[in-house]
Design a protein around this motif. Structure first.
Motif, short mmCIF file in Angstrom:
data_model
loop_
_atom_site.label_atom_id
_atom_site.label_comp_id
_atom_site.label_asym_id
_atom_site.label_seq_id
_atom_site.Cartn_x
_atom_site.Cartn_y
_atom_site.Cartn_z
N PHE A 1 13.94 9.18 -3.66
CA PHE A 1 14.26 7.78 -3.36
C PHE A 1 13.19 6.86 -3.94
O PHE A 1 13.51 5.81 -4.52
N VAL A 2 11.92 7.22 -3.77
CA VAL A 2 10.82 6.38 -4.27
C VAL A 2 10.93 6.20 -5.79
O VAL A 2 10.82 5.08 -6.30
N ASN A 3 11.16 7.27 -6.49
CA ASN A 3 11.23 7.19 -7.96
C ASN A 3 12.46 6.44 -8.43
O ASN A 3 12.41 5.67 -9.40
N GLU A 4 13.59 6.63 -7.76
CA GLU A 4 14.82 5.95 -8.16
C GLU A 4 14.75 4.45 -7.89
O GLU A 4 15.40 3.66 -8.57
N SER B 1 2.21 -0.39 -9.34
CA SER B 1 3.37 -0.20 -10.21
C SER B 1 3.07 0.69 -11.42
O SER B 1 3.96 1.37 -11.92
N ASP B 2 1.84 0.67 -11.87
CA ASP B 2 1.47 1.44 -13.06
C ASP B 2 1.12 2.90 -12.76
O ASP B 2 0.74 3.65 -13.66
N THR B 3 1.25 3.30 -11.50
CA THR B 3 0.93 4.68 -11.14
C THR B 3 1.91 5.63 -11.82
O THR B 3 3.13 5.46 -11.69
N PRO B 4 1.41 6.61 -12.57
CA PRO B 4 2.32 7.56 -13.24
C PRO B 4 3.20 8.29 -12.23
O PRO B 4 2.80 8.54 -11.08
N LYS B 5 4.39 8.62 -12.65
CA LYS B 5 5.34 9.29 -11.78
C LYS B 5 4.80 10.61 -11.24
O LYS B 5 5.06 10.98 -10.07
N SER B 6 4.02 11.30 -12.03
CA SER B 6 3.48 12.60 -11.63
C SER B 6 2.44 12.49 -10.53
O SER B 6 2.15 13.46 -9.83
N GLU B 7 1.84 11.28 -10.34
CA GLU B 7 0.78 11.11 -9.35
C GLU B 7 1.27 10.46 -8.05
O GLU B 7 0.53 10.42 -7.07
N TYR C 1 3.54 11.36 -5.81
CA TYR C 1 3.79 12.25 -4.66
C TYR C 1 2.52 12.49 -3.86
O TYR C 1 2.54 12.48 -2.62
N GLN C 2 1.40 12.70 -4.53
CA GLN C 2 0.15 12.95 -3.84
C GLN C 2 -0.28 11.76 -3.00
O GLN C 2 -0.78 11.92 -1.87
N HIS C 3 -0.08 10.56 -3.52
CA HIS C 3 -0.43 9.35 -2.77
C HIS C 3 0.47 9.19 -1.54
O HIS C 3 -0.01 8.85 -0.45
N VAL C 4 1.76 9.41 -1.73
CA VAL C 4 2.69 9.28 -0.61
C VAL C 4 2.42 10.34 0.45
O VAL C 4 2.41 10.06 1.66
N LEU C 5 2.18 11.57 0.02
CA LEU C 5 1.90 12.65 0.96
C LEU C 5 0.62 12.38 1.74
O LEU C 5 0.55 12.64 2.96
N GLN C 6 -0.37 11.83 1.09
CA GLN C 6 -1.61 11.48 1.77
C GLN C 6 -1.37 10.40 2.82
O GLN C 6 -1.93 10.45 3.93
N ALA C 7 -0.53 9.40 2.48
CA ALA C 7 -0.21 8.35 3.45
C ALA C 7 0.54 8.92 4.65
O ALA C 7 0.30 8.52 5.80
N LEU C 8 1.43 9.88 4.42
CA LEU C 8 2.20 10.49 5.51
C LEU C 8 1.31 11.28 6.45
O LEU C 8 1.49 11.25 7.67
N LYS D 1 0.86 -1.18 0.00
CA LYS D 1 0.00 0.00 0.00
C LYS D 1 0.90 1.23 0.00
O LYS D 1 2.11 1.14 0.22
N TRP D 2 0.32 2.39 -0.21
CA TRP D 2 1.12 3.61 -0.24
C TRP D 2 1.76 3.88 1.12
O TRP D 2 2.88 4.39 1.18
N VAL D 3 1.10 3.49 2.17
CA VAL D 3 1.69 3.68 3.50
C VAL D 3 2.92 2.78 3.66
O VAL D 3 3.90 3.15 4.32
N ASP D 4 2.89 1.59 3.05
CA ASP D 4 4.04 0.69 3.11
C ASP D 4 5.22 1.25 2.30
O ASP D 4 6.38 1.15 2.72
N ILE D 5 4.91 1.83 1.15
CA ILE D 5 5.95 2.43 0.32
C ILE D 5 6.61 3.59 1.06
O ILE D 5 7.84 3.73 1.07
N ALA D 6 5.79 4.42 1.72
CA ALA D 6 6.33 5.54 2.48
C ALA D 6 7.19 5.06 3.63
O ALA D 6 8.28 5.60 3.89
#
Length: 457
Positions: free
Chosen positions: A294-297, A308-314, A316-323, A264-269
């Motif tokens: 780091f996430v993108n690299e 995995s198919d989430t566009p790079k531009s989107e 940050y919003q998912h990660v920020l929401q999880a944080l 999940k996005w919280v796990d990625i963060a």
């Protein structure tokens, strides 16, 4: 870049363990795999001798012996980067001396009679009795003209960062070696959380290890295995990434089994912040410039499954929401009067995967959060006689203090991280925890105890 796949390509030691590091007890207390007798480890080392030492990542590093402690069966080894450390005999490999009679590298005996003859390794030149070596050396090897490599050399020539070799004759030999462990798993003395053992004996190789870095735990036997020794990995591991269902070769009676668990996005963060804290030895990171970089690299290494198919531009919003939505897990810089776009983990420990093998552990860690996360109430009533409406703090015993002293130097900057431990919202006070203290608290809670607490008021 140095090559870590062969004995001839000697590794240079890069890690600097703590000067106060205490060595685990010797494996001389463990019986052989067949349980018939206790192996007597003979001293075959000399001061000034160049050796290969296996480190907690499962790889060998070049060093020189400076001191020998026969009583505790360990050597004080200096490395080419200037660091020094005590290393158990079981984790040291030497080459053949070429002087005197050939002896078994394990028992140091000279006799060589069928069906227990001494077989010479074609890589390191050392000899091994057929019955001393793990697995037992078949008699067909003696009569064959094919090259034979001992267990140590097979691991030294196949283990590497990102996962062991999968193809080639040495890779096949490794798969055979991994069918048998060089120690008796049942005799290891584990902690309650089954994360560390007193012998510092892990994996197929029997070397030391750190569960919170790049290791996987077998769902069946609960032993921990190095990334470098595992052959089924598709991508290099991240620090503390336990989002796998893994079954070792011993339990699977063949090749390893590995399945990636969904993230999940919280796990990625969480994974990203934990890796950043281990690499850079600090707590807070800019959510856009450092965390997302780091996430993108490492997007491919995260193996995010459906995400995995989430566009790079989107992303940050998912990660920020999880944080922002998981305040019990993440801490904003705004809370300590820093920039609000800075984030860090409240407790810097690896996240717990949502699979059945870790269900009990997850429950214990969730319970531990109730004592240390600001603004979160306990879901279970705590006995009034024990709490007495006061804030309680973890009281580390002398044994726990010894555990803290054994923390590797690369995690020392992470120690004594202030976190709030309120039982009541109206009585917030600061206490100090690190990864090992958190583990102690987790184990005590798992036993159904409130832990060794003392009243601060």
């Amino acid at each position: 870049m140095r090559d870590s796949t062969g004995v001839n390509s000697l590794l240079i030691y890069k890690r600097s363990p703590s000067g106060n590091q205490n060595l685990p007890i010797s494996l001389s207390r463990l019986s052989l795999q067949n349980g018939q007798r206790t192996r007597k480890i003979a001293c075959k080392f000399e001061e000034g001798q160049d050796v290969l030492t296996r480190w907690s990542d499962g790889l060998f590093y070049l060093g020189t012996i400076r001191k020998i402690n026969k009583l505790k069966q360990k050597c004080f080894v200096s490395f080419e980067d200037g660091s020094k450390s005590w290393v158990l005999w079981k984790d040291i490999q030497t080459g053949a001396t070429g002087v005197g009679e050939m002896v078994c590298a394990l028992c140091q005996e000279e006799h060589s009679d069928a069906p227990n003859e001494i077989v010479i390794c074609d890589k390191c030149g050392q000899g091994y009795h057929q019955m001393c070596h793990t697995p037992t050396i078949e008699s067909t090897v003696i009569n064959s003209d094919e090259k034979w490599l001992c267990r140590q050399c097979v691991f030294a020539t196949t283990t590497k960062r990102g996962g062991a070799l999968k193809k080639g004759p040495n890779a096949k030999a490794l798969q055979v070696m991994k069918q048998t462990l060089p120690y008796n798993l049942e005799e290891l003395e584990w902690d309650i959380g089954h994360k560390t053992n007193a012998q510092q004996c892990y994996c197929y190789c029997g070397g030391p290890g750190d569960w919170y870095l790049k290791m996987l735990q077998c769902c069946n036997c609960k032993q921990w295995f190095h990334e470098a020794c595992i052959q089924c990995l598709q991508k290099p591991m991240l620090y503390g990434d336990r989002f796998y269902t893994f079954i070792c070769s011993v339990c699977n009676s063949g090749p390893e089994y590995l399945k990636r668990l969904p993230l999940k996005w919280v796990d990625i963060a969480h994974l990203s912040l934990y890796n950043l804290s281990v690499i850079h030895k600090k707590k807070y990171f800019d959510s856009e410039l450092e965390l997302m970089a780091f996430v993108n690299e490492n997007w491919d290494r995260l193996q995010a499954g459906e995400l995995s198919d989430t566009p790079k531009s989107e992303r940050y919003q998912h990660v920020l929401q999880a944080l922002t939505e998981n305040k019990t897990m993440f801490m904003s810089g705004k809370e300590i009067k820093k920039k609000k776009h800075l984030f860090g983990l409240r407790i810097r420990v690896p996240s717990v995967p949502p699979n059945a093998a870790f269900k009990a552990e997850k429950e214990a860690e969730a319970a531990a959060h109730e004592f240390k996360i600001k603004g979160r109430k306990s879901s279970k009533p705590i006995p009034v006689a024990r709490i007495q409406n006061h804030l309680w703090c973890l009281n580390l015993s002398l044994w726990n203090y010894q555990m803290l002293r054994e923390l590797p130097s690369h995690l020392i900057p992470l120690m004594w991280n202030p976190v709030v431990l309120p039982v009541q919202r109206k009585l917030p006070q600061l206490a100090y925890l690190d990864i090992l203290a958190f583990q102690v608290l987790e184990e005590e809670l798992a036993q159904g105890e409130a832990g060794q607490f003392q009243c601060l008021i």
